[in-house]
Design a protein around this motif. Structure first.
Motif, short mmCIF file in Angstrom:
data_model
loop_
_atom_site.label_atom_id
_atom_site.label_comp_id
_atom_site.label_asym_id
_atom_site.label_seq_id
_atom_site.Cartn_x
_atom_site.Cartn_y
_atom_site.Cartn_z
N THR A 170 -3.26 -1.33 -14.69
CA THR A 170 -4.07 -2.59 -14.19
C THR A 170 -3.09 -2.98 -12.95
OG1 THR A 170 -5.19 -2.88 -16.39
CG2 THR A 170 -5.10 -4.62 -14.55
N VAL A 171 -3.57 -3.59 -12.02
CA VAL A 171 -2.87 -3.93 -10.87
C VAL A 171 -2.36 -5.26 -11.24
CG1 VAL A 171 -2.90 -4.73 -8.41
CG2 VAL A 171 -4.17 -2.82 -9.20
N HIS B 70 -11.39 -2.76 3.38
CA HIS B 70 -12.09 -1.86 2.30
C HIS B 70 -11.54 -0.68 1.67
CE1 HIS B 70 -15.56 -4.59 3.26
NE2 HIS B 70 -15.47 -4.36 4.34
N ARG C 104 -6.02 -0.09 -1.61
CA ARG C 104 -5.91 0.40 -2.95
C ARG C 104 -5.26 -0.47 -3.96
NH1 ARG C 104 -9.13 2.99 -0.87
NH2 ARG C 104 -9.47 5.09 -0.48
N TYR D 239 -3.42 -3.82 -2.69
CA TYR D 239 -3.26 -5.29 -2.19
C TYR D 239 -4.31 -6.11 -2.46
CZ TYR D 239 -2.30 -9.26 0.99
OH TYR D 239 -1.89 -10.33 1.43
N ASP D 240 -4.17 -7.15 -3.09
CA ASP D 240 -5.11 -8.18 -3.58
C ASP D 240 -6.32 -7.98 -4.48
OD1 ASP D 240 -6.03 -10.88 -3.17
OD2 ASP D 240 -7.33 -10.51 -1.65
N ARG D 241 -5.73 -6.89 -5.26
CA ARG D 241 -6.85 -6.30 -6.39
C ARG D 241 -6.07 -6.61 -7.95
NH1 ARG D 241 -10.54 -2.83 -5.16
NH2 ARG D 241 -10.74 -2.01 -2.77
N GLU D 242 -5.26 -7.73 -7.93
CA GLU D 242 -4.84 -8.35 -9.17
C GLU D 242 -5.90 -8.06 -10.35
OE1 GLU D 242 -2.43 -11.80 -11.26
OE2 GLU D 242 -3.50 -12.28 -9.22
N GLU E 281 -7.49 -5.64 -11.55
CA GLU E 281 -8.47 -4.50 -11.32
C GLU E 281 -7.86 -3.29 -11.74
OE1 GLU E 281 -10.27 -4.14 -7.43
OE2 GLU E 281 -10.62 -6.29 -7.37
N GLU F 92 0.76 -1.26 -0.01
CA GLU F 92 0.19 0.06 -0.07
C GLU F 92 0.84 1.37 0.01
OE1 GLU F 92 -3.41 0.34 0.12
OE2 GLU F 92 -3.42 -1.67 -0.96
N CYS G 5 -6.10 0.43 -11.86
CA CYS G 5 -5.30 1.05 -10.88
C CYS G 5 -6.15 2.19 -10.39
CB CYS G 5 -4.05 1.52 -11.45
SG CYS G 5 -3.15 2.79 -10.23
N GLN G 6 -6.19 2.43 -8.97
CA GLN G 6 -7.16 3.80 -8.44
C GLN G 6 -6.56 4.99 -8.24
OE1 GLN G 6 -9.39 2.52 -4.82
NE2 GLN G 6 -9.45 0.64 -5.55
#
Length: 296
Positions: free
Chosen positions: A277-278, A257, A260, A262-265, A267, A193, A269-270
């Motif tokens: 993309t993550v 929740h 941003r 972690y564990d968002r492979e 998805e 993060e 990128c925010q």
């Protein structure tokens, strides 16, 4: 394994009940957890008042009168449960199941204070946690604490300190940050993060954040600020509450929740305006989540 914010959440949850209370009896329902429990553990701590609760890295410290400290590590599935004689309820929203099976209640602190009598119960289905006992005056000599770096929440962690530790290091930045000799208690989730927030690649060499004269670059300043921010927010939210972690009142934290990266492979990128993309890569056997487009 619970990281620093989770352990700090547990400390804050236990403190109102345990601090100042008399530890009338320590009930050991088995002789070991991950390791054998200290010799004559119950005998040495019974009848002592609990002077305070602290934390060092990912370890909970229970300070007793008479220069003794209980060191507790939660392992993968360890948790504490508070049961006061006047209130047997377990408040909180249970978003994930917690262990209430009595066969996993391994250590019971029997307490007495002006709040009444009660119990603090250590439950650990997998028994990867452990407890040890040491004189408070010798705490820095305990093997797990020798050589530990500064806390990520303390004033000792600043850009000049990290510049000294990173100078000349070809080691990947993420690996350098996970080194407990550099920063104590910083784990995989919050390193991912913090690197995302500071737009730094986990694979870049740590030395690239330091000038040839040993001064911190602006990217290192951004990294220190990101580390402090992500840890502070996680503590305020009650920890990440991944898998087995629970707060002492039975509720779970909500910081998961707010992840941003972690564990968002796979998805998006925010990071504002990124469009990347993550991705997930493996570094030293640990999953690393990052965005290759905005983390350089």
């Amino acid at each position: 394994m619970p990281e620093l914010p989770e352990v700090e959440t547990v400390r804050r949850g236990l403190a109102p009940v345990m601090e100042g209370a008399m530890l009338e009896r320590l009930e050991l329902r088995r002789p070991d957890l991950r390791f054998p429990l200290p010799e004559r553990f119950s005998e040495k701590v019974a009848g002592r008042r609990i002077a305070g609760l602290g934390r060092r890295a990912k370890y909970l410290l229970i300070d007793l009168e008479g220069d003794l400290t209980i060191i507790a590590h939660l392992g993968m599935s360890g948790s504490f449960r508070i049961e006061m004689a006047s209130d047997q309820s377990m408040p909180g929203d249970f978003h994930l199941p917690r262990s209430k099976d009595g066969k996993h209640d391994h250590v019971v602190f029997h307490l007495r204070s002006d709040k009444g009598e009660g119990r603090v119960i250590y439950n650990d289905p997998r028994r990867f946690g452990f407890m040890d006992l040491i004189e408070r005056s010798r705490l820095d000599l305990w093997p797990g604490f020798v050589g530990l770096g500064p806390e990520p929440t303390g004033n000792s962690l600043d850009t000049d300190y990290l510049a000294r530790r990173f100078a000349g290091k070809a080691q990947p930045l993420k690996s350098a940050l996970l080194d407990q000799r550099v920063i104590a208690g910083l784990g995989n989730i919050y390193v991912c993060e913090a690197l995302w927030r500071s737009h730094l690649s986990p694979a870049r060499a740590a030395a690239t954040l330091v000038t040839p004269t040993g001064k911190p670059k602006k990217q290192l300043t951004a990294l220190v600020e990101a580390i402090r921010a992500v840890i502070a927010e996680a503590i305020a939210a009650g920890g990440s509450s991944l898998r087995d972690h629970i707060q002492t009142d039975g509720s779970l934290g909500y910081f998961q929740h707010s992840f941003r990266v972690y564990d968002r492979e796979g998805e998006p990128c925010q990071s504002p305006g990124c469009g990347g993309t993550v991705q997930r890569i493996v570094q030293s056997g640990r999953s690393t989540f990052f965005c290759a487009d905005c983390q350089k």
